[in-house]
Scaffold this motif. Structure first.
Motif, short mmCIF file in Angstrom:
data_model
loop_
_atom_site.label_atom_id
_atom_site.label_comp_id
_atom_site.label_asym_id
_atom_site.label_seq_id
_atom_site.Cartn_x
_atom_site.Cartn_y
_atom_site.Cartn_z
N LEU A 102 -5.64 7.67 4.98
CA LEU A 102 -5.56 6.52 4.06
C LEU A 102 -5.23 5.22 4.79
O LEU A 102 -5.22 4.16 4.18
CB LEU A 102 -4.51 6.79 2.98
N GLY A 103 -4.91 5.33 6.08
CA GLY A 103 -4.64 4.12 6.86
C GLY A 103 -3.27 3.54 6.64
O GLY A 103 -3.09 2.31 6.66
N PHE A 104 -2.25 4.39 6.46
CA PHE A 104 -0.91 3.86 6.21
C PHE A 104 -0.41 3.10 7.44
O PHE A 104 -0.78 3.39 8.57
CB PHE A 104 0.05 5.00 5.86
N GLU A 138 0.86 14.05 7.46
CA GLU A 138 0.36 13.15 8.50
C GLU A 138 -1.15 12.95 8.38
O GLU A 138 -1.64 11.83 8.50
CB GLU A 138 0.71 13.70 9.89
N ASP A 139 -1.87 14.04 8.13
CA ASP A 139 -3.33 13.92 8.00
C ASP A 139 -3.71 13.02 6.83
O ASP A 139 -4.59 12.16 6.95
CB ASP A 139 -3.96 15.31 7.82
N ASP A 170 0.82 -1.21 0.00
CA ASP A 170 0.00 0.00 0.00
C ASP A 170 0.86 1.26 0.00
O ASP A 170 0.67 2.18 0.80
CB ASP A 170 -0.95 0.02 1.21
N PHE A 171 1.81 1.30 -0.95
CA PHE A 171 2.73 2.42 -1.00
C PHE A 171 2.00 3.75 -1.15
O PHE A 171 2.43 4.77 -0.59
CB PHE A 171 3.72 2.22 -2.15
N PHE A 172 0.92 3.76 -1.91
CA PHE A 172 0.21 5.02 -2.17
C PHE A 172 -0.30 5.67 -0.90
O PHE A 172 -0.58 6.87 -0.87
CB PHE A 172 -0.96 4.76 -3.13
N LYS A 173 -0.39 4.90 0.19
CA LYS A 173 -0.92 5.45 1.43
C LYS A 173 0.09 6.34 2.15
O LYS A 173 -0.29 7.15 2.98
CB LYS A 173 -1.36 4.32 2.37
N LEU A 174 1.38 6.15 1.84
CA LEU A 174 2.36 6.97 2.53
C LEU A 174 3.11 7.94 1.64
O LEU A 174 3.77 8.85 2.14
CB LEU A 174 3.36 6.12 3.32
#
Length: 874
Positions: free
Chosen positions: A162-164, A156-157, A135-139
């Motif tokens: 996205l639940g990283f 951070e928000d 889930d790279f897109f989340k961070l």
């Protein structure tokens, strides 16, 4: 048959034909096509350079050809060509950087450069691509420019929404059209709640330049904005302690010292709907009254208080009417938002937005005098005192702000006047000075002192609030200068003498302004400006009630003398004396005119005047900080006919008719990047660029025989979680025992960290004397990251991110407020915070000190790879 024979057969070539016995496999990656070309030519196989070169006529079934341009073998069915798969060498690639990469929590982009090589064809155009995992897109987001891939961390928000989960991988690929070479990086992203401008960050110590200290470095600009000849006598230190840090965050008020409370001067009874709210921080386990009114000699009182960390309401008789029995306790040393809200005869108590008590309650309080913050209102020294800090206090009468909602959203800023009902009490918000509490009054509230003759420990404000604020910057917030004078009514050895110039003979309109922060423990007369000529013209503050004056301007007689405005030790005061072109003259303190404007036309001769020294030589100086002094002659920056003026919220600038401006925006070399302390350099302590951990700032150099850096840290380490961290570097030589950091070791209000005769870590305290001792020695000429962390009542020491096995279980409230780098301070509370030391000087360097009132590290960690926080002027 060997694999080379298998492949040779596939190519219709016998092993005999392969006279050179060349390997047909390129390692484990596959067949090298350059070798295929050699073998094919030797065996009579026709080789063509491009696919377009293959013949299209006179074809026979079984015809074979090899195309070198794409490394393919073809076979004909008599009417066309078909590709026959060969073993193709996989492209190789390298990544820079490689391995695990920690992304910046500040959003700074990270690049990865891919270098790929095709062994089959050096001129081949390899196609680069990337695949993500975890889930790279989340961070982070990803972009590509040729061989350079840019990874931009999310905020951070955004990442949280996205639940990283903190890490993900990217697999980079290079393709020649047949095979793929791959390389994988793992990326991590962690967000810390500790930032420079956060509520928990108390101070970061920074240094700039080389071979610089803070002593006698103030510059003064004249009418031409050139440095002028102001004379500094004694030791005066420049620093970044600022009255402007910062207006979005402000300062809290404190009753955390024995026998102190604050009278709001607001007298009212809570009736009908009402709301009382405040942010509060305490570690007190006993009963403490934080809001009360009680007339002297009356057994009745009204109070909001806490008992064992839970909130109680007591109206009329002082007997508890409503008591919180479950839910969050507030005595854990953390900030908590407390709300008491009555709506339609039902009262709710909220802690941090959670309803912890709901009860039918219709009793009204009685009007028994003014409301007092921090103590039972009978003023008896220490009686039921709440040892606590407060911010954002508001009392609204006749209306419910929150209407007994099921839960409340925790605010991110201090409250204002409510739209309905009467806002009876409102703590001054976002300011460094103590403002009105009663919205119906114009006078500054009074501190409540103990009995006559007692040495005062007045520290009414702290540059701390529950809210994150903007980072400190030199240009906007500036700093101040520290005068280390006696805190008794003695003579001054540290003062400023103005130039002997007609610029300071004020014969018309003028304004003189500055910020004044006394640290004096005795509220005796203070002479702020005085000249021995011109009838001892002076501006100052007198003992409360002395001669009917508090703040005053004197020239042969009192020209302006107010009665009732108090000086708060440990708080900033903005002071203005001004006169307009019509000879109206007034004295303002914290934006409020002291008494009425007076008509006064005489010339005020302050040429050669002394600042923070009585010109008559009889003392009356004070230990204090002074900031942003500006003298204007020929006009005034303020209107003396107005009852109030706007107090500045950022560093003053040189305006028309300025004859003197104290410049505090760049004079300091060692400074607080949180803007809440002026660091006093002693001996030859100075900045250094030759030996430093990070080149983004300077280190601090200590010579091992006289050097240290000290400052006043309001509230000390406290009784809750904390983190003290820095980089240290040890040189050979110096005392047997050396200290790199300390806070008031005396009487168990603090301790010190250093090295013993074996160069091992040793923490010295009052009890136990050495709670933590290292087992291995530090090496000379080596940088070490050291961190001391209290988490849930246990203090742990970390060396380069690794915890020592030895720890220290203590919940002691460390109230020592003198912090020192490079030496042990052993003074007790009540003495000047520049008191005597122990001679345990540090011989080496220190860089990037930070003190945070929370546990930044709760387990082993990787030592910082870059400088913490912000640098000067950024």
């Amino acid at each position: 048959m060997s694999r080379s024979r298998d492949i040779a057969a596939m190519l219709s070539v016998t092993e005999v034909t392969n006279t050179g016995n060349e390997a047909l496999l390129f390692g484990e990656a596959g067949l090298d096509s350059t070798q295929v070309t050699t073998i094919a030519s030797a065996s009579g196989l026709t080789v063509y350079s491009t696919l377009d070169s293959l013949p299209t006529t006179s074809l026979s079934v079984g015809d074979q050809a090899y195309v070198s341009g794409n490394n393919r073998m073809y076979i004909s069915n008599g009417s066309g060509w078909y590709n026959v798969a060969l073993i193709n060498a996989t492209p190789s690639l390298t990544l820079s950087p490689s391995g695990v990469i920690g992304l910046s929590s500040a959003g700074v982009a990270q690049t990865v450069t891919v270098t790929a090589v095709d062994s089959d064809n050096a001129d081949a155009s390899l196609v680069l691509s990337v695949e993500s995992g975890g889930d790279f897109f989340k961070l982070a987001t990803l972009s590509q420019d040729s061989s350079v891939f840019t990874i931009t961390p999310r905020s951070e928000d955004s990442a949280t929404a996205l639940g990283f989960d903190g890490s993900a991988t990217l697999t980079f690929k290079a393709s020649d059209g047949v095979a793929f070479g791959t390389g994988t990086n793992t990326f991590t992203l962690a967000f810390s709640s500790i930032v420079d401008s956060s509520a928990d960050t108390m101070i970061g110590v920074k240094a700039t330049g080389n071979a610089l200290a803070n002593t006698n470095r103030i510059t003064y600009l004249n009418a031409s904005q050139a440095e002028t000849a102001v004379t500094e006598t004694g030791t005066i230190d420049a620093g970044s302690f600022s009255p402007y840090k910062d207006e979005s965050k402000g300062y809290c008020i404190s009753t955390s010292v024995d026998n102190y409370a604050i009278d709001t001067e607001a007298s009212f009874a809570f009736t009908g709907d009402f709301t009382y709210e405040t942010w509060i921080r305490t570690t007190q386990t006993t009963e403490g009254i934080f809001f009360c009114n009680y007339p002297t000699g009356n057994s009745l009182f009204n109070a909001f208080k806490y008992v064992s960390g839970r909130i109680n309401i007591a109206f009329t008789t002082g007997t508890v009417d409503v008591a919180q029995t479950t839910g969050q306790q507030i005595n854990d040393g953390e900030w908590h938002w407390v709300v008491i809200d009555r709506y339609n005869n039902n009262v709710k108590i909220y802690v941090d937005g959670v309803d912890v008590k709901s009860q039918a309650f219709s009793e009204n309080s009685t009007s028994l005098g003014t409301w007092v913050i921090g103590q039972h209102g009978n003023y008896t020294a220490g009686y039921l005192q709440a040892f606590a800090d407060y911010f954002g206090m508001r009392a609204v009468n006749g209306a419910s702000v929150y209407s007994n909602a099921a839960s409340l959203t925790i605010p991110t800023e201090a409250p204002g006047i409510h739209s309905s009902g009467t806002t009876e009490v409102l703590m001054g918000t976002g300011q460094s000075y103590i403002d009105n509490f009663s919205t119906s009054q114009t006078a500054i509230p009074h501190p409540i002192y103990p009995g006559s003759g007692t040495v005062y420990e007045g520290k009414f404000t702290k540059p701390e609030t529950p809210f994150d604020g903007e980072p400190w910057t030199a240009t906007k917030h500036g700093g101040s200068m520290y005068f280390p004078n006696s805190n008794t009514n003695g003579s001054s050895n540290n003062y400023i003498t103005l130039p002997s110039s007609t610029d300071f003979n004020l014969d018309g309109a003028f304004s003189v302004e500055f910020w004044y922060h006394p640290t004096d423990r005795n509220p005796v007369i203070k002479v702020l400006i005085e000249t021995s000529s011109d009838s001892y013209t002076q501006l100052g503050y007198d003992t409360p009630g002395s001669g009917g004056r508090d703040w005053y301007f004197y020239r042969g007689a009192d020209r302006i003398a107010s009665n009732g405005e108090n000086l708060f030790p440990g708080a900033w005061h903005h002071v203005v004396l001004c006169r307009d072109g019509s000879n109206n003259m007034a004295l303002f303190v914290n934006g409020k005119r002291q008494g009425s404007a007076v008509s006064y036309s005489d010339t005020i001769n302050w040429s050669g005047a002394k600042i923070h020294k009585s010109a008559s030589g009889t003392g009356y100086a004070s230990e204090n900080f002074t900031a942003d002094m500006r003298w204007i002659k020929g006009s005034t920056a303020y209107d003396p006919t107005q009852a109030t003026i706007t107090v500045p919220t950022q560093a003053l600038t040189h305006v028309t008719n300025t004859v003197l401006l104290m410049n505090n925006t760049s004079d300091f070399a060692i400074y607080s990047n949180t803007g809440n302390a002026t660091l006093v350099t002693a001996g030859t302590a100075q900045t250094d660029t030759s030996i430093r951990k990070f080149t983004t700032s300077s280190s601090m150099k200590f010579d091992g025989n006289s050097d240290y850096i000290k400052w006043y840290q309001p509230g000390g380490l406290g009784g809750g979680d904390f983190t003290v961290e820095m980089w240290i570097y040890i040189l050979t030589g110096g005392p047997v025992n050396q200290t790199f950091w300390s806070c008031n070791r005396a009487t168990n209000v603090g301790f010190n960290m250093g090295i013993n005769s074996q160069k091992k870590l040793s923490i010295y305290a009052t009890s136990p004397s050495t709670p933590i001792v290292g087992t291995t020695a530090f090496s000379y000429d080596t940088w070490y990251h050291v961190a001391l962390v209290r988490h849930n009542g246990t203090i742990t020491f970390y060396e380069n991110g690794t915890a020592y096995a030895d720890d220290w279980a203590t919940t002691n409230d460390f109230t020592g407020e003198t912090f020192c780098l490079g030496e042990t301070v052993n003074n007790s509370p009540g003495s000047s915070y520049m008191a005597a030391n122990m001679g345990e000087y540090w011989n080496g360097y220190i860089q990037d000190f930070r003190f945070v009132k929370s546990a930044v590290y709760t387990g082993n960690f990787t030592a910082p790879t870059a400088e913490l926080g912000i640098g000067i002027g950024t």
